[in-house]
Design an enzyme around this catalytic site. Structure first.
Site, short mmCIF file in Angstrom:
data_model
loop_
_atom_site.label_atom_id
_atom_site.label_comp_id
_atom_site.label_asym_id
_atom_site.label_seq_id
_atom_site.Cartn_x
_atom_site.Cartn_y
_atom_site.Cartn_z
N ASN A 165 -0.35 10.90 -7.94
CA ASN A 165 0.86 11.18 -8.74
C ASN A 165 0.62 10.87 -10.22
O ASN A 165 1.30 10.04 -10.82
CB ASN A 165 2.07 10.41 -8.20
CG ASN A 165 1.90 8.91 -8.23
OD1 ASN A 165 0.77 8.41 -8.24
ND2 ASN A 165 2.99 8.17 -8.27
N ASN B 115 9.53 0.27 -5.07
CA ASN B 115 10.00 1.23 -4.08
C ASN B 115 8.96 1.36 -2.98
O ASN B 115 7.84 1.77 -3.26
CB ASN B 115 10.22 2.59 -4.77
CG ASN B 115 10.73 3.64 -3.79
OD1 ASN B 115 10.97 3.35 -2.62
ND2 ASN B 115 10.88 4.86 -4.26
N ASP C 76 -0.51 -1.20 -3.27
CA ASP C 76 0.37 -0.30 -4.04
C ASP C 76 0.40 -0.74 -5.50
O ASP C 76 1.45 -0.75 -6.15
CB ASP C 76 1.78 -0.24 -3.43
CG ASP C 76 2.58 0.95 -3.95
OD1 ASP C 76 2.03 1.76 -4.71
OD2 ASP C 76 3.76 1.06 -3.59
ZN LIG Z 1 5.21 5.10 -2.46
ZN LIG Z 2 2.36 3.97 -4.35
#
Ligand SMILES: [Zn+2]
Ligand SMILES: [Zn+2]
Length: 433
Positions: free
Chosen positions: A104, A288, A315
């Site tokens: 992303n 999130n 993450d």
């Molecule tokens: Zn995610």
């Molecule tokens: Zn992520």
């Protein structure tokens, strides 16, 4: 081959007198380990050091180095927040010998051209072997599948639209069907957007008290249930990212019991914290999915212990300082984690007796490697040296100045942790000491 790094000379060294712990190989012994030209060639007492460099390691633990299946390197597009060089330096400092980066970025990694560019940069800049997941849908817009076969050929380590869910069930089903062709794992960020729009923290006592819109557990678990049903229906494997809710864990457990090939990961922050911490409204506690209740945290720890959740994933999500200096509601989601993951989990789970050191080491290394089909880091004769040397006695204070990451949005700033990475060897090369 789906991991890429720069060519650093391979190490010749002997690590002397460490407690060698490799839970998968069934090793827990005090001995020396010799590495010749990046390969483990001997494990034993008083090994011949030849002309090799000697690393005195008595009182320390030598384990298979870690694998992080979920990192945001912000490259291309936001190199002010992280680069392949800074992100992999942070990974090495955290004891990692391999990481997988999320697509992303700006632009999204949704074409062979963007992916090929990243691979070339990793070959110049990456200090530890790095793999790249490509997007499931073009621009991650959820409307059109990417050329998954072409992306797999160009080196994609897997596929994900992380940052958002694949909102259409039909699209998700088609993506799963492609797994039969590419063999590269689909990893999903499970979220039902109609339930989470405009929310900033877990829907519970704390959100009610603060009067801030809450993201209900169902906002995650509903999508988890849907994707598990699609995986079962297509007979293709699926990986669930950053699980946070008890209901999601229970759904994964039921699916595995029925024989669905589904795996899960959990982050250090969801294992260590609850929404109680969010009362401070510190933007470095905004992520999130959000931090949830005590019962959710307990379910995540138990699932990690039992192996229902096979992997710890950071993450790691760097953000520029000005973005995290906003109010809680305006700040973006995401926290860093590569440099603190082991110490945070050792301090908050192993020392209080919630998880054994051996289980933690397995879930940070062999577990994630297996999910993405990477070679398992192991301490065995003939294996490439992927080693982390840990000083479990050492206490340290998490300080912004100590980070190799370009960003410092850590939920641990100012906290004292125990357990420190003293050295990392990644694919036979000394990546950190
Ligand atoms: Zn995610
Ligand atoms: Zn992520």
């Amino acid at each position: 081959m789906s991991l890429f790094a720069q060519e650093i000379p391979r190490a010749n060294l002997v690590v002397c007198g460490a407690r060698i712990v490799d839970p998968v190989e069934g090793i827990d012994v005090v001995a020396d380990v010799r590495v010749d030209d990046g390969v483990i060639t001997a494990i034993g007492d008083r090994l011949d050091t030849n002309d090799h460099r000697v690393v005195g390691a008595s009182g320390r633990v030598l384990a298979p180095a870690f694998v992080d299946p979920h990192v945001h390197l912000r490259t291309p597009g936001r190199e002010d927040e992280e680069t392949i060089a800074s992100g992999t330096a942070a990974a090495a400092a955290g004891g990692y010998c391999a990481i997988l980066a999320m697509p992303n970025t700006e632009p999204v990694v949704d074409s062979a051209a963007v992916l090929t560019g990243l691979v070339a940069r990793a070959r110049k800049e990456a200090i530890v072997p790095t793999g790249f997941l490509a997007a499931i849908t073009k621009r991650q817009a959820g409307e059109e599948l990417t050329e998954m076969g072409e992306l797999a050929d160009a080196g994609a380590a897997g596929f994900t639209d992380d940052g958002r869910p694949v909102a259409s069930a039909a699209m998700m089903r088609r993506a799963l069907a492609y797994h039969a062709i590419t063999g590269r794992r689909l990893a999903v960020h499970c979220e039902e957007p109609s339930l989470t729009k405009g929310t900033h923290l877990h829907a519970g006592a704390v959100s009610a008290e603060l009067g801030i819109g809450g993201y209900p557990s169902l906002g995650e678990s509903l999508c988890v249930e849907r994707d598990l049903a699609l995986a079962a229906d297509t007979g293709q494997p699926l990986h669930l990212m950053h699980l946070s809710a008890r209901e999601s864990v229970e759904a994964l457990e039921r699916a595995q019991a029925r024989g669905t090939s589904a795996t899960g990961e959990v982050t250090p922050h969801h294992l260590c914290l609850t929404d109680d911490a969010v009362r401070s409204l510190d933007p470095n506690l905004k992520m999130n999915p959000p931090l949830r209740a005590d019962s959710d945290r307990a379910a995540l720890i138990e699932a990690l212990r039992a192996g229902t959740i096979a992997a710890v994933a950071t993450d790691h999500a760097p953000h520029a300082r000005e973005e995290k200096e906003l109010t809680f509601e305006d700040a973006p989601f995401g926290v860093t984690g590569l440099e603190t993951a082991f110490a945070a989990l050792y301090t908050h789970l192993v020392l209080p007796g919630l998880l054994t050191l051996e289980t933690l080491l397995e879930r940070m290394s062999a577990g994630p490697a297996r999910i993405f089909g990477l070679d398992r880091p192991r301490i065995a004769k003939g294996a490439p040296a992927n080693l982390v040397l840990l000083d479990l006695e050492s206490g340290w204070r998490v300080d912004e100045a100590g980070f190799r990451s370009r960003s410092a949005n850590s939920w641990l700033l100012g906290e004292r942790l125990q357990g420190r990475v003293a050295m990392t060897v990644a694919d036979g090369r000394v990546a950190f000491e």
